[in-house]
Design a protein around this motif. Structure first.
Motif, PDB file in Angstrom:
ATOM      1  N   THR A 215      -1.740  -9.815   4.788  1.00 17.65           N
ATOM      2  CA  THR A 215      -1.487 -10.118   3.370  1.00 17.65           C
ATOM      3  C   THR A 215      -0.129  -9.513   2.969  1.00 17.65           C
ATOM      4  OG1 THR A 215      -2.523  -8.079   2.649  1.00 17.65           O
ATOM      5  CG2 THR A 215      -3.938 -10.024   2.779  1.00 17.65           C
ATOM      6  N   GLU A 216       0.455 -10.057   1.902  1.00 23.21           N
ATOM      7  CA  GLU A 216       1.774  -9.597   1.451  1.00 23.21           C
ATOM      8  C   GLU A 216       1.736  -8.108   1.085  1.00 23.21           C
ATOM      9  OE1 GLU A 216       4.256 -11.415   1.931  1.00 23.21           O
ATOM     10  OE2 GLU A 216       5.808 -10.233   0.930  1.00 23.21           O
ATOM     11  N   ARG A 217       0.588  -7.684   0.511  1.00 18.10           N
ATOM     12  CA  ARG A 217       0.444  -6.272   0.134  1.00 18.10           C
ATOM     13  C   ARG A 217       0.560  -5.366   1.358  1.00 18.10           C
ATOM     14  NH1 ARG A 217      -2.333  -3.494  -4.166  1.00 18.10           N
ATOM     15  NH2 ARG A 217      -2.592  -5.486  -5.182  1.00 18.10           N
ATOM     16  N   VAL A 218      -0.138  -5.737   2.444  1.00 17.84           N
ATOM     17  CA  VAL A 218      -0.099  -4.930   3.673  1.00 17.84           C
ATOM     18  C   VAL A 218       1.314  -4.956   4.266  1.00 17.84           C
ATOM     19  CG1 VAL A 218      -1.017  -4.698   6.011  1.00 17.84           C
ATOM     20  CG2 VAL A 218      -2.542  -5.312   4.145  1.00 17.84           C
ATOM     21  N   VAL A 219       1.941  -6.134   4.236  1.00  9.98           N
ATOM     22  CA  VAL A 219       3.302  -6.256   4.789  1.00  9.98           C
ATOM     23  C   VAL A 219       4.252  -5.322   4.036  1.00  9.98           C
ATOM     24  CG1 VAL A 219       5.290  -7.809   5.040  1.00  9.98           C
ATOM     25  CG2 VAL A 219       3.004  -8.624   5.606  1.00  9.98           C
ATOM     26  N   VAL A 220       4.159  -5.357   2.695  1.00  6.54           N
ATOM     27  CA  VAL A 220       5.091  -4.556   1.887  1.00  6.54           C
ATOM     28  C   VAL A 220       4.785  -3.069   2.020  1.00  6.54           C
ATOM     29  CG1 VAL A 220       5.821  -3.998  -0.480  1.00  6.54           C
ATOM     30  CG2 VAL A 220       5.600  -6.382   0.232  1.00  6.54           C
TER      31      VAL A 220
END
Lengths: 307, 289
Positions: A215-220
């Motif tokens: 997910t974008e949250r984990v990536v960021v």
């Protein structure tokens, strides 16, 4: 690694010696006779003579210099003329309050800076980015002492949420001074975090993380932010030194105790030994903090270690 | 621009920089803010409705109204008039302080970079030491020696600026010194003075202008801080920092005394920062990297 560490420590020695020299020279740069300048022009010659003898001003300058360095190495910073107590005792008493304020200010700066920076980077080109960067621009343009006054006006005088000056206990007492002190640093950290996260988000390993379906949250937060934080650590050292120095004004605004208040009071009554002591301790702390950050940076980034 | 250059369609660096500057929205906003502040500073006696130091106890501590747009202080002085005159003082202090720091720093930096050797070594060690003091601390130390006054604030802020300029100028000189055109000038028998003035200084101008613009903002902030601490402008001088110092005693009853001078400091620093950022992008993109 060991060699790099030793080289950095050795390089700091002349700077520390320079700081001692500058503070030593302050006394001798006072216009006219230092003893008369410190006592005021109404002082009698006899009183000035006693002070000259007390401070060793009758000895040749090189002798005074060597003695000053020797005393400094033994943490003997002389006696306060207004408070009639050893300067190192006065400083030791005030340091905890200033360090507490600087740490709280740093915490505030980091929290606000990281949130603003990440929000701006992840919403690049949108209104949240513009808003976060506008707040950051205001932060670097706003004098910390004025922000302190406005915070007192709003939260203490109008809303009555926080006690007006340094009275009351616990964390509540620290909130407003910490925000006033840390806001400018927060603005600088936010700008840095934004550009740093944007840079990292362009890297291949971030594309790989996205391709894995994260997910974008984990990536960021797990992949991008961790690496984007390396330059922030370097800046934190400089910022911590600035916050220590900035506490001079903030302590004054909020009527708090601390070495800043001690310094301002000493300047007002020309208590030169205290001025020398506070400037020396703050200057040395600034160099030591930067040295520690430099070394921690080496641990965080192997490229620095092996270059 | 020469006719040949114009007819060939080439742009000079100045034309390119001006075009870049006009494209930058933030630079235009910054320039507009600064233009307004400069006009206020120049024409303060014409636009200020009252004498900034005239005392009128009958109107003391009055809030903003039709007669006194920004209210009055404890002596009944008109805050708007004081704020307008304060623009003149703060801009002057900022510009003179940076002028002092910039000119001393330029000379030392040029000498250190060009002469090198022992002079460079000693100058750079002194710079290292002075840069290890945070600006406010160095300025306070100098103020201890000089005593409180607005002139001394300019000197203190100016001197605390010197190390920054020495480092900037020396770095630029070192790289310019090794360039082909300086080698060529040396080969044609130019004197050291000619080489420095005609070939090296023009290389320093772009970063120098950028740093100087941004440093005016820092100088205004620092001098206001010193005045706020009671070490700069003394009453009844309408300096913004000193006005905030006077106003904080009335924080419970007269919010206007601490609001407007602070807004003016913020506005001027904001204007200079925006303009400085735009100048940096237009004149010296390397600095923004």
């Amino acid at each position: 690694m060991g060699r790099h560490l030793i080289r950095r420590i050795v390089a700091a020695v002349p700077v520390l010696l320079g700081i001692v020299t500058v503070t030593f020279l302050v006394l001798h740069l006072l216009p006219g006779d230092p003893a008369t300048a410190m006592l005021g022009f109404h002082a009698t010659e006899a009183r000035a003579n006693v002070l000259r003898e007390e401070l060793g001003l009758n000895d040749p300058l090189p002798v005074q210099y060597v003695r000053y360095i020797g005393n400094t190495l033994r943490f003997d910073l002389g006696r306060s003329m207004s408070k009639r107590r050893p300067v190192h005792e006065l400083i030791a008493e005030q340091i905890p309050a200033t360090v507490e304020l600087a740490i709280a200010g740093m915490g505030c700066a980091l929290l606000l800076g990281l949130v603003l920076g990440v929000v701006a980077a992840t919403h690049r080109g949108r209104w949240l980015d513009t808003g976060a960067m506008a707040v950051s621009l205001l932060g670097v343009s706003m004098p910390s002492f004025w922000l302190g006054l406005i915070l007192i006006l709003v939260f203490s005088v109008q809303l009555r949420w926080v006690p007006i000056l340094g009275v009351g206990g616990g964390l509540v007492r620290l909130i407003l001074p910490a925000i006033a002190l840390g806001f400018r640093s927060a603005a600088m950290i936010a700008r840095l975090v934004r550009s740093s996260v944007l840079e990292v988000l362009r890297q291949d390993y971030v594309a790989t993380a996205r391709a894995k379906g994260l997910t974008e949250r984990v990536v960021v937060y797990r992949h991008a932010l961790r690496n984007a934080l390396i330059p922030v650590v370097t800046v934190m050292g400089l910022q911590f030194g600035r916050l220590l120095a900035g506490s001079v004004v903030i302590e004054n605004v909020f009527g708090r105790e601390g070495i800043g208040t001690l310094l301002v009071q000493a300047i007002q009554v020309q208590d030169i030994p205290v001025v020398q002591g506070v400037v020396l301790v703050t200057g040395v702390a600034y160099v030591v903090v930067n040295l520690l950050v430099d070394l921690s940076y080496t641990l965080l980034d192997p490229r620095v270690r092996f270059s | 621009m020469s006719d040949a250059t114009r007819s060939a369609g080439f742009d000079t660096p100045t034309t390119i920089a001006l075009r870049e500057l006009r494209r930058s929205r933030s630079a235009i906003v910054g320039a507009a803010i600064m233009a307004v502040l400069l006009l206020i500073a120049l024409f303060a006696p014409l636009i200020a409705p009252y004498d900034p130091i005239a005392i009128d106890p009958s109107v003391s501590l009055q809030g903003p109204s039709g007669r006194h747009w920004m209210g009055t202080d404890d002596f009944g002085r008109d805050i708007l008039s004081r704020v307008l005159y304060g623009t003149r003082i703060s801009l002057r202090v900022g510009i003179i302080a940076v002028g002092i720091g910039g000119s001393i720093g330029l000379l030392i930096g040029l000498a250190a970079g060009y002469i090198g050797g022992w002079f460079d070594f000693i100058a750079m060690r002194a710079v290292d030491v002075l840069l290890s003091f945070p600006g406010i601390l160095l300025a306070l130390l100098i103020m201890t020696v000089l005593g409180p006054s607005l002139t001394n604030v300019m000197i203190a802020v100016g001197i605390s600026n010197v190390p920054l300029y020495v480092r900037l100028v020396r770095g630029t000189v070192l790289s310019a010194k090794e360039s082909g055109y300086v080698e060529a000038a040396r080969g044609t028998g130019c004197s050291h003075l000619t080489i420095v003035v005609k070939h090296i200084v023009p290389n320093i101008i772009a970063p120098f202008i950028v740093v100087t613009t941004l440093e005016v903002a820092n100088a205004i902030l620092l001098s206001a801080t010193l005045s706020f601490l009671g070490m700069g402008a003394q009453p009844p001088t309408p300096e913004w920092g000193a006005m905030l110092n006077e106003g904080r005693r009335y924080i419970r009853t007269a919010w206007w005394m601490i609001t407007f001078p602070g807004l003016m400091i913020m506005l001027s620093v904001l204007g200079i920062n925006l303009l400085g950022d735009g100048l940096r992008d237009a004149l010296d993109p390397k600095l923004s990297e």
